[in-house]
Scaffold this motif. Sequence first.
Motif, mmCIF file in Angstrom:
data_model
loop_
_atom_site.group_PDB
_atom_site.id
_atom_site.type_symbol
_atom_site.label_atom_id
_atom_site.label_comp_id
_atom_site.label_asym_id
_atom_site.label_seq_id
_atom_site.Cartn_x
_atom_site.Cartn_y
_atom_site.Cartn_z
ATOM 1 N N LEU A 87 13.550 -14.905 8.576
ATOM 2 C CA LEU A 87 12.964 -13.638 8.007
ATOM 3 C C LEU A 87 13.069 -12.638 9.021
ATOM 4 N N LYS A 128 10.462 -18.631 2.750
ATOM 5 C CA LYS A 128 10.457 -17.416 3.402
ATOM 6 C C LYS A 128 9.199 -16.607 3.215
ATOM 7 N N GLY A 129 8.600 -16.138 4.080
ATOM 8 C CA GLY A 129 7.265 -15.188 3.852
ATOM 9 C C GLY A 129 6.073 -16.040 4.461
ATOM 10 N N THR A 482 3.418 -9.937 4.170
ATOM 11 C CA THR A 482 4.836 -9.958 3.548
ATOM 12 C C THR A 482 4.731 -9.625 2.091
ATOM 13 N N MET A 484 7.411 -9.481 -1.260
ATOM 14 C CA MET A 484 8.758 -10.149 -1.551
ATOM 15 C C MET A 484 9.044 -9.861 -3.046
ATOM 16 N N SER A 486 12.047 -11.235 -6.021
ATOM 17 C CA SER A 486 13.266 -11.812 -5.881
ATOM 18 C C SER A 486 13.741 -11.962 -7.474
ATOM 19 N N THR A 503 16.808 -11.343 -3.049
ATOM 20 C CA THR A 503 15.507 -11.033 -2.635
ATOM 21 C C THR A 503 15.272 -9.908 -1.510
ATOM 22 N N SER A 505 12.457 -8.029 0.643
ATOM 23 C CA SER A 505 11.149 -8.351 1.309
ATOM 24 C C SER A 505 10.616 -6.978 2.332
ATOM 25 N N THR A 507 7.962 -7.007 5.850
ATOM 26 C CA THR A 507 6.907 -7.707 6.760
ATOM 27 C C THR A 507 6.442 -6.803 7.413
ATOM 28 N N TYR A 562 18.443 -7.873 7.997
ATOM 29 C CA TYR A 562 17.140 -7.927 8.182
ATOM 30 C C TYR A 562 17.142 -6.608 9.385
#
Length: 701
Positions: A87, A128-129, A482, A484, A486, A503, A505, A507, A562
């Motif tokens: 992530l 993830k997350g 976080t 998200m 998707s 997805t 996201s 954070t 990211y």
Amino acid sequence: MTLAPNARANEDRPGSATQLDAVQVKVSTATRTERLLSDVPVRTEVLRGEDIQLRAALDFSRAAELINGLRVESNCQNCNTSEAQLLGLPGAYNQILFDGTPLLSTLGGVYGLEQIPAAFIDTIEVVKGGGSSLYGPGAVAGVINLIPRQPTQNGGFLRYNVDVQKGEPIHGIDGRGDMVSESGRIGLSMVGQAAKNDAIDFNHDGYSEITEKEQQVIGFQGWYTPNDGTTLRANYQFTHEKRRGGNRLDQSEWMANIAESIETDYHRGGMRWDQIVNDDVDFTLGYSFAYIKRDSFYGGLGDVVTDPTDPRFDAAQLDPTSDGAAATSYNQYGYTEDPLHYFDSQFNWRMGAHAIAFGVQYKHESVKDENRNAAGKTLGTASDDSFSNLGAFIQDEWTVSDAVDLVLGVRADKSSTLDDPVYSPRIALAFQANERLKLRAGISTGFRAPEVFSEDLHVDTLGAEPIRIRNEAGLSEERALTGMLSLDWRSDPADPTWMWDATVSLTKLRDTFVLSEVQTGEDGSLYQVRSNSSGSRVAGVETNLGWQTSEELRLTAGVAWYHSRYDQAQVVFDDTVDGVGTVISTRDYLKTPEWTGVAQATWSPNQNWDAYVGLKYTGRMYALNNNTASLNRTPDFWVTDLGGTRHFHQADGRSVDVSFGIRNIFDQRQKDLEAGATRDSDYVYGPRFARAFYASVRYAF
């Protein structure tokens, strides 16, 4: 990208073209309850053992690189310690589990990625997350769960593998033996692995880039099902490893200009009781442990001439009883003990449309780190600390309708390093828009408590001077939130030819842990201070595409972006004296690329052959060089792998598989490696290995 075995493949056959997705795949990591992958409300990525075997990955660190958005980064030129980034965050932000429980202790996380044999792993599940609502401290970026294989019949395999890198062979053997009773109620699997290689020097400066290493691993997992409602499980693994990097490898460590030497005994295991009370109630009780004993050396003579024929040679520098460099290096040994105990409980209660899960977990860990000399005499205690965490969670999986699933959960953790408990909520929603399209959305939380972290006990070296890490007084926990969103699309839910997922996201981290520039203490030792910064945020996008062109050919590709930045610029280098010198500040996370990607084509023309072409992309990132006082923008890397397997089948079901291939065909790796005795060992980035030719022979029985 979810992968499942083709129906043609037998239980031990690596490869064959695989289906893009299969609704029968069951996962448990996202909700701690067993659900079909297509039904789970929280997005879960799965890597199956067939693809791990096809790529001849002997340990977890190699297998992890096959998952989009999960990358393994090397952090030390001397000892090759590595981390799994998830992530867009460093390795300390994710939690690695073995069958749902913590696998790596604080100290074990330093070199542990290479100490997990692939023979232990049947499936890798990645969520993830923020995962602290279920798994407690550390699950900030997500969790990586290694699911062991539970065989249904007697059998196993033996394998020999060799990688030749820069003319130096790395030899490895591994194997597994499975014994299952006729009733299937009792089973035992034994696993072993051994590997050995000499040091490899990429830039021919006399100092290693790949450590000299010997490793032996042995373990077992067993289960007993006395009745249809009760299952008892146990597992144990022992790892012995010796590794050393630097120069003068034929001499004692204190006689080298640079040496990082570690000898580790690592025990880990656990027991679990699964009980079905009735159709609506079941529970699990478990205990796991880890215990490490480690002898280490970080340091060396530094930039001292060791060749007696050199006119600059000074014998006094090599005499530990004189006032020379050896007087310091002789005392740079260490001894560490790190026991961990973990108790886990979970109770599941189904009430109509609701599935309630609740439980309590307790973790206790101690770390004792002593400074010793070459004779084994204890000179002082660098760390003698223990910490614990008590957590309780509750979760409701609510089937609102045939198309809508909702997950609500919260956890409370009381860490011994914090005055107040930490609460970690989570909400996730899944909507089946139609038979081909599923949407998922969620908000999750994670936190890290100010404990003794793995990097504290891996001592970086600048030249031959060790650098330790100190926690700032009043250090508070780091929190993360976080969000998200998707989607998953399949061309045909029953037998998809195309599959696409995406997805996005965001954070947000509060009180982010940061390390200061290298400082000099009153006693002349070097150190860095860990403190809380104002915060940081990571925005991300991931997408995967799969195409099953035919039963023989499968194509998959994924890309991840990211953007990881601190809210305020952080000082990462400062050598000023009386206001004169260089100060470097940045908002960017170091050694964290924005763009990464993976792709693979797998071809199985018949039962006798499997072949693949793999591509891994690592984008540009920032890396700090303390020696040159520069923050450098690294190049990007395109690593291409090519390999194949020839299967020789026997009438009794046994087989011999011969695999061969080339990793990193175009030798994509760092070219500005630090050289010599004063090198900055932390200035290492990108692909961990040079071009390598590999071959293996695997006998399945």
